[in-house]
Design an enzyme around this catalytic site. Structure first.
Site, mmCIF file in Angstrom:
data_model
loop_
_atom_site.group_PDB
_atom_site.id
_atom_site.type_symbol
_atom_site.label_atom_id
_atom_site.label_comp_id
_atom_site.label_asym_id
_atom_site.label_seq_id
_atom_site.Cartn_x
_atom_site.Cartn_y
_atom_site.Cartn_z
ATOM 1 N N GLY A 1 -8.109 -16.265 -56.744
ATOM 2 C CA GLY A 1 -9.099 -17.295 -57.049
ATOM 3 C C GLY A 1 -8.623 -18.404 -57.967
ATOM 4 O O GLY A 1 -9.440 -19.037 -58.640
ATOM 5 N N SER A 2 -7.317 -18.686 -57.981
ATOM 6 C CA SER A 2 -6.867 -19.767 -58.859
ATOM 7 C C SER A 2 -7.353 -21.132 -58.351
ATOM 8 O O SER A 2 -7.615 -22.038 -59.154
ATOM 9 C CB SER A 2 -5.344 -19.755 -59.028
ATOM 10 O OG SER A 2 -4.709 -20.084 -57.829
ATOM 11 N N ARG B 1 -16.086 -9.208 -35.743
ATOM 12 C CA ARG B 1 -16.079 -10.507 -36.429
ATOM 13 C C ARG B 1 -17.405 -11.233 -36.307
ATOM 14 O O ARG B 1 -17.862 -11.905 -37.232
ATOM 15 C CB ARG B 1 -14.957 -11.392 -35.862
ATOM 16 C CG ARG B 1 -13.599 -10.946 -36.296
ATOM 17 C CD ARG B 1 -12.517 -11.945 -35.905
ATOM 18 N NE ARG B 1 -11.218 -11.359 -36.202
ATOM 19 C CZ ARG B 1 -10.673 -11.341 -37.415
ATOM 20 N NH1 ARG B 1 -11.284 -11.909 -38.440
ATOM 21 N NH2 ARG B 1 -9.504 -10.772 -37.602
ATOM 22 N N ARG C 1 -9.663 -14.285 -43.977
ATOM 23 C CA ARG C 1 -10.332 -13.824 -42.754
ATOM 24 C C ARG C 1 -10.361 -14.975 -41.769
ATOM 25 O O ARG C 1 -10.661 -16.109 -42.145
ATOM 26 C CB ARG C 1 -11.796 -13.465 -43.028
ATOM 27 C CG ARG C 1 -12.026 -12.273 -43.880
ATOM 28 C CD ARG C 1 -11.998 -10.985 -43.127
ATOM 29 N NE ARG C 1 -12.928 -10.900 -42.020
ATOM 30 C CZ ARG C 1 -12.862 -9.939 -41.094
ATOM 31 N NH1 ARG C 1 -11.920 -9.036 -41.144
ATOM 32 N NH2 ARG C 1 -13.739 -9.895 -40.112
ATOM 33 N N LEU D 1 -12.262 -16.995 -39.038
ATOM 34 C CA LEU D 1 -13.679 -17.195 -38.709
ATOM 35 C C LEU D 1 -13.816 -17.424 -37.206
ATOM 36 O O LEU D 1 -12.957 -18.058 -36.593
ATOM 37 C CB LEU D 1 -14.213 -18.397 -39.490
ATOM 38 C CG LEU D 1 -14.222 -18.205 -41.015
ATOM 39 C CD1 LEU D 1 -14.403 -19.529 -41.737
ATOM 40 C CD2 LEU D 1 -15.311 -17.209 -41.429
ATOM 41 N N HIS E 1 -4.153 -25.047 -47.472
ATOM 42 C CA HIS E 1 -3.050 -24.294 -46.861
ATOM 43 C C HIS E 1 -1.747 -24.701 -47.562
ATOM 44 O O HIS E 1 -1.507 -25.891 -47.773
ATOM 45 C CB HIS E 1 -2.981 -24.608 -45.364
ATOM 46 C CG HIS E 1 -1.887 -23.876 -44.683
ATOM 47 N ND1 HIS E 1 -2.010 -22.548 -44.315
ATOM 48 C CD2 HIS E 1 -0.633 -24.253 -44.322
ATOM 49 C CE1 HIS E 1 -0.876 -22.143 -43.759
ATOM 50 N NE2 HIS E 1 -0.031 -23.170 -43.748
ATOM 51 N N ASP F 1 -5.428 -23.470 -38.933
ATOM 52 C CA ASP F 1 -4.573 -24.432 -39.635
ATOM 53 C C ASP F 1 -4.326 -25.710 -38.816
ATOM 54 O O ASP F 1 -3.240 -26.300 -38.880
ATOM 55 C CB ASP F 1 -3.213 -23.797 -40.000
ATOM 56 C CG ASP F 1 -3.355 -22.572 -40.889
ATOM 57 O OD1 ASP F 1 -4.344 -22.498 -41.634
ATOM 58 O OD2 ASP F 1 -2.473 -21.701 -40.847
HETATM 59 C C1 GRF Z 1 -3.312 -20.394 -51.864
HETATM 60 O O1 GRF Z 1 -1.910 -20.517 -51.880
HETATM 61 C C2 GRF Z 1 -3.902 -21.076 -50.662
HETATM 62 O O2 GRF Z 1 -3.159 -22.161 -50.226
HETATM 63 C C3 GRF Z 1 -3.861 -19.988 -49.622
HETATM 64 O O3 GRF Z 1 -4.142 -18.800 -50.323
HETATM 65 C C4 GRF Z 1 -3.737 -18.944 -51.678
HETATM 66 C C5 GRF Z 1 -4.929 -18.584 -52.517
HETATM 67 O O4 GRF Z 1 -4.631 -18.517 -53.892
HETATM 68 N N1 GRF Z 1 -4.822 -20.282 -48.565
HETATM 69 P P1 GRF Z 1 -5.816 -18.352 -54.943
HETATM 70 O O5 GRF Z 1 -6.619 -17.101 -54.545
HETATM 71 O O6 GRF Z 1 -6.666 -19.572 -54.904
HETATM 72 O O7 GRF Z 1 -5.140 -18.151 -56.261
#
Ligand code: GRF
Length: 196
Positions: free
Chosen positions: A17-18, A71, A97, A99, A115, A151
């Site tokens: 969740g950064s 799903r 996941r 979708l 991404h 993507d």
């Molecule tokens: C990120 O590198 C994002 O690009 C990818 O998953 C990672 C998630 O990182 N889709 P975080 O959970 O937000 O730290």
């Protein structure tokens, strides 16, 4: 001061969740940010992202994908929660996941994803490693609209990350996350301003 209209956003997570943190911080730091996070939803109960949301007093919800037969059933539960929360925009932030096309089409043009590559290069779940192993001179991250094909949706913004000769996979990952944390809040803000 005139009231700023706030779009109601939900952030979907599965892990650290950064990127969620970066968006929460951007909103907290600027009262003119035109969004409010109404819910953080995780498909994993143990996701640290949920703790981050709770620390910021943002409501959370877990929809454990293992409890659903397929799903479609999972996506229906997700859809129901988003409707209940009157969500305008959905941000995927490390949501691991796929979708269904039916879900994506119900929320057409309203789902954003980040991404860790310069799309259309290096699609898929190992984008940072794939770019590193390919020996490219630079990589980066992309925020795009989610479409049924993975993507592949319209690109809203990108941020380049240089690959220096002494970079390792670890240092590239660190640079990538720093770039993501700049890009996602900025693109989200612009996106919302354009749709409001
Ligand atoms: C990120 O590198 C994002 O690009 C990818 O998953 C990672 C998630 O990182 N889709 P975080 O959970 O937000 O730290």
């Amino acid at each position: 001061m005139a009231d700023i209209s706030k779009s109601r956003i939900a952030i979907l997570v599965s892990g650290n969740g950064s990127n969620l943190q970066a968006i929460m911080d951007a909103i907290a730091a600027d009262t003119t940010f035109p969004a409010t996070i109404v819910r953080v939803i995780s498909n994993k109960a143990e996701a640290y992202a949920l703790e981050r949301a709770q620390m910021a007093s943002i409501p959370t919800h877990v929809i454990d994908h293992t409890a659903y037969a397929n799903r479609d059933a999972f996506d229906q539960a997700l859809h129901n929660q988003l409707i209940k929360d009157k969500v305008d925009v959905i941000c995927l932030a490390g949501f691991m996941r796929l979708l269904t096309a039916s879900f994506v089409n119900q929320w057409k043009g309203k789902i954003l994803n980040i991404h860790p590559s310069l799309l259309p290069d290096f699609k898929g779940a190992h984008a940072i490693r794939d770019a590193f192993e390919a020996g490219v001179s630079h990589t980066g991250c992309t925020v795009h609209i989610v479409t049924p094909e993975m993507d592949a949706g319209p690109i809203l913004g990108q941020y380049e990350v240089e690959m220096d000769a002494d970079d390792t996979l670890d240092t590239i990952e660190t640079k990538m996350h720093q770039a993501e944390h700049q890009l996602y809040p900025a693109v989200l803000r612009q996106f919302i301003e354009n749709i409001q």
